[in-house]
Enzyme design. Structure first.
Site, PDB file in Angstrom:
ATOM      1  N   CYS A  44       0.814  -1.212   0.000  1.00  0.00           N
ATOM      2  CA  CYS A  44       0.000   0.000   0.000  1.00  0.00           C
ATOM      3  C   CYS A  44       0.852   1.268   0.000  1.00  0.00           C
ATOM      4  O   CYS A  44       1.709   1.440   0.870  1.00  0.00           O
ATOM      5  CB  CYS A  44      -0.905  -0.012   1.236  1.00  0.00           C
ATOM      6  SG  CYS A  44      -1.812   1.517   1.500  1.00  0.00           S
ATOM      7  N   TRP A  77      -7.395  -6.474   5.739  1.00  0.00           N
ATOM      8  CA  TRP A  77      -6.039  -6.995   5.649  1.00  0.00           C
ATOM      9  C   TRP A  77      -5.862  -8.100   6.682  1.00  0.00           C
ATOM     10  O   TRP A  77      -6.377  -8.020   7.792  1.00  0.00           O
ATOM     11  CB  TRP A  77      -5.029  -5.880   5.918  1.00  0.00           C
ATOM     12  CG  TRP A  77      -5.114  -4.739   4.971  1.00  0.00           C
ATOM     13  CD1 TRP A  77      -5.887  -3.616   5.111  1.00  0.00           C
ATOM     14  CD2 TRP A  77      -4.408  -4.592   3.736  1.00  0.00           C
ATOM     15  NE1 TRP A  77      -5.691  -2.782   4.034  1.00  0.00           N
ATOM     16  CE2 TRP A  77      -4.793  -3.351   3.179  1.00  0.00           C
ATOM     17  CE3 TRP A  77      -3.478  -5.384   3.054  1.00  0.00           C
ATOM     18  CZ2 TRP A  77      -4.287  -2.884   1.972  1.00  0.00           C
ATOM     19  CZ3 TRP A  77      -2.977  -4.920   1.850  1.00  0.00           C
ATOM     20  CH2 TRP A  77      -3.370  -3.690   1.324  1.00  0.00           C
ATOM     21  N   THR A 111      -8.390   0.290   6.847  1.00  0.00           N
ATOM     22  CA  THR A 111      -7.263   0.685   6.005  1.00  0.00           C
ATOM     23  C   THR A 111      -5.945   0.668   6.760  1.00  0.00           C
ATOM     24  O   THR A 111      -5.899   0.752   7.989  1.00  0.00           O
ATOM     25  CB  THR A 111      -7.493   2.105   5.438  1.00  0.00           C
ATOM     26  OG1 THR A 111      -7.603   3.039   6.524  1.00  0.00           O
ATOM     27  CG2 THR A 111      -8.768   2.156   4.590  1.00  0.00           C
ATOM     28  N   VAL A 112      -4.870   0.557   5.992  1.00  0.00           N
ATOM     29  CA  VAL A 112      -3.515   0.725   6.502  1.00  0.00           C
ATOM     30  C   VAL A 112      -2.954   2.016   5.905  1.00  0.00           C
ATOM     31  O   VAL A 112      -3.348   2.405   4.803  1.00  0.00           O
ATOM     32  CB  VAL A 112      -2.614  -0.473   6.124  1.00  0.00           C
ATOM     33  CG1 VAL A 112      -3.003  -1.702   6.916  1.00  0.00           C
ATOM     34  CG2 VAL A 112      -2.640  -0.768   4.631  1.00  0.00           C
ATOM     35  N   TYR A 175      -5.527   6.442  -9.012  1.00  0.00           N
ATOM     36  CA  TYR A 175      -6.732   5.675  -8.682  1.00  0.00           C
ATOM     37  C   TYR A 175      -7.943   6.227  -9.427  1.00  0.00           C
ATOM     38  O   TYR A 175      -8.822   5.458  -9.841  1.00  0.00           O
ATOM     39  CB  TYR A 175      -6.983   5.707  -7.170  1.00  0.00           C
ATOM     40  CG  TYR A 175      -6.017   4.874  -6.378  1.00  0.00           C
ATOM     41  CD1 TYR A 175      -6.298   3.551  -6.049  1.00  0.00           C
ATOM     42  CD2 TYR A 175      -4.797   5.405  -5.950  1.00  0.00           C
ATOM     43  CE1 TYR A 175      -5.407   2.783  -5.324  1.00  0.00           C
ATOM     44  CE2 TYR A 175      -3.906   4.644  -5.217  1.00  0.00           C
ATOM     45  CZ  TYR A 175      -4.208   3.333  -4.910  1.00  0.00           C
ATOM     46  OH  TYR A 175      -3.315   2.576  -4.192  1.00  0.00           O
TER      47      TYR A 175
END
Length: 334
Positions: A44, A77, A111-112, A175
């Site tokens: 990521c 994740w 999210t990370v 993106y």
């Protein structure tokens, strides 16, 4: 899981947990060595920023790091790289567990990067832009001797201005192109992306770094997108006017940073390619991961020293990563 917006333009959900870990603990989470765990995935780009900043500042002993695998499903994740598929410190299989421990009805993205309070197992924050700023400004007590000033007070206004346009047009711009659901939305994002890359090329033609004469937060944020450009964004996201290695100034700038301790040694090209090509099945239904591109060019001379600049200012390079945090040789360039 679907990522493409069938209505056209991709819009990123930017609802993050705004709690901060600060020196004065005003949000209830004071900076303490060993209390928190930084959860990342090397795949990521947003998490990669925090990995780099943690390395540059020398926070490894104060802030442990858990590394999730390169792929995930709709739940979150997972720690499939660890023995028995559990993070050895948090004892959880999925990052989702830390989010639900604090917010049982959490309905936003898992999210990370994410910072988790180890004693309670609860997530503190996943606000990725603030995390790296706070590592620079709030964790100073635990910075290594010689840690660079990544967000110097005299340059913050300019850094913020550059970061804002780079985020909109480049970091998120790839993106917006890749997840566009209409030709019109894609072409609009494509033009915006490459117009900004041209602007960055012009800016960097005569100066080694984005703001001032040392590495700053602005360079970290741009680098993580450039590092993924040829491997995934050019093909997978159709950002194909040129490859990065066909844009001379940006390619040299990216190689300069890549060869700087703390940058290239955090990049795992295998994880990067596996994540994008395996997870985004609405773009790549087969899940086939490309063998290329050739990565040897990342280690070729860049010639940016002629522009002067002092990478770490009055500081020093970070030491090599620990064996436990070293990217496997087969996953690196060269």
């Amino acid at each position: 899981m679907t990522y493409v917006n069938p209505a056209g333009e991709f819009t990123r959900d930017q609802r993050y947990i705004a709690t901060r870990i600060t020196a004065d603990g005003r949000d209830g989470f004071p900076v303490e060595a060993g209390r928190y765990r930084l959860v990342v995935s090397r795949a990521c780009p947003w998490a990669n920023r925090s990995i780099i900043v943690r390395r540059l500042l020398g926070l490894e002993d104060a802030l442990s790091m858990g590394i999730a695998g390169p792929t995930h499903d709709e739940r979150s994740w997972s720690f499939d790289l660890d023995p028995e598929g559990r993070d050895p410190v948090l004892g959880i299989e999925r990052l989702q567990e830390a989010f639900l421990a604090r917010f049982p009805d959490y309905d936003k993205g898992i999210t990370v990067p994410a910072l988790v309070d180890v004693p309670t197992g609860k997530v503190v924050t996943n606000d990725f832009p603030q995390i790296t700023i706070d590592l620079s400004l709030e964790w100073t007590r635990f910075h290594r001797p010689g840690a660079p000033q990544l967000y110097p007070e005299t340059l913050r206004g300019e850094i913020d201005d550059v970061n804002e346009v780079v985020f909109k047009d480049v970091n998120n711009g790839v993106y917006r192109a890749g997840f566009a659901g209409s030709q019109e939305a894609y072409e609009k994002a494509f033009e915006r992306l490459f117009n900004r890359l041209d602007w960055l090329s012009a800016r960097l033609e005569g100066q080694r770094y984005l703001v001032g004469d040392t590495i700053t937060e602005a360079d970290v944020r741009l680098f993580t997108t450039l590092a993924r450009f040829d491997a995934v964004y050019h093909g997978h996201f159709k950002c194909n006017r040129q490859k990065l290695n066909e844009m001379p100034v940006l390619w040299a700038y990216a190689r300069d940073l890549f060869q700087t301790p703390g940058f290239g040694d955090t990049i795992d090209f295998v994880h990067i390619k596996r994540h994008y090509y395996e997870v985004h099945r609405d773009i790549n239904p087969t899940g086939v991961v490309p063998v290329g591109p050739d990565l040897s060019g990342w280690l070729t001379p860049h010639g940016r020293e002629r522009l002067g600049g002092r990478p770490f200012g009055d500081g020093t390079p970070p030491p090599p990563p620990s064996p436990a945090e070293t990217v496997p040789a087969a996953h690196r360039a060269g």
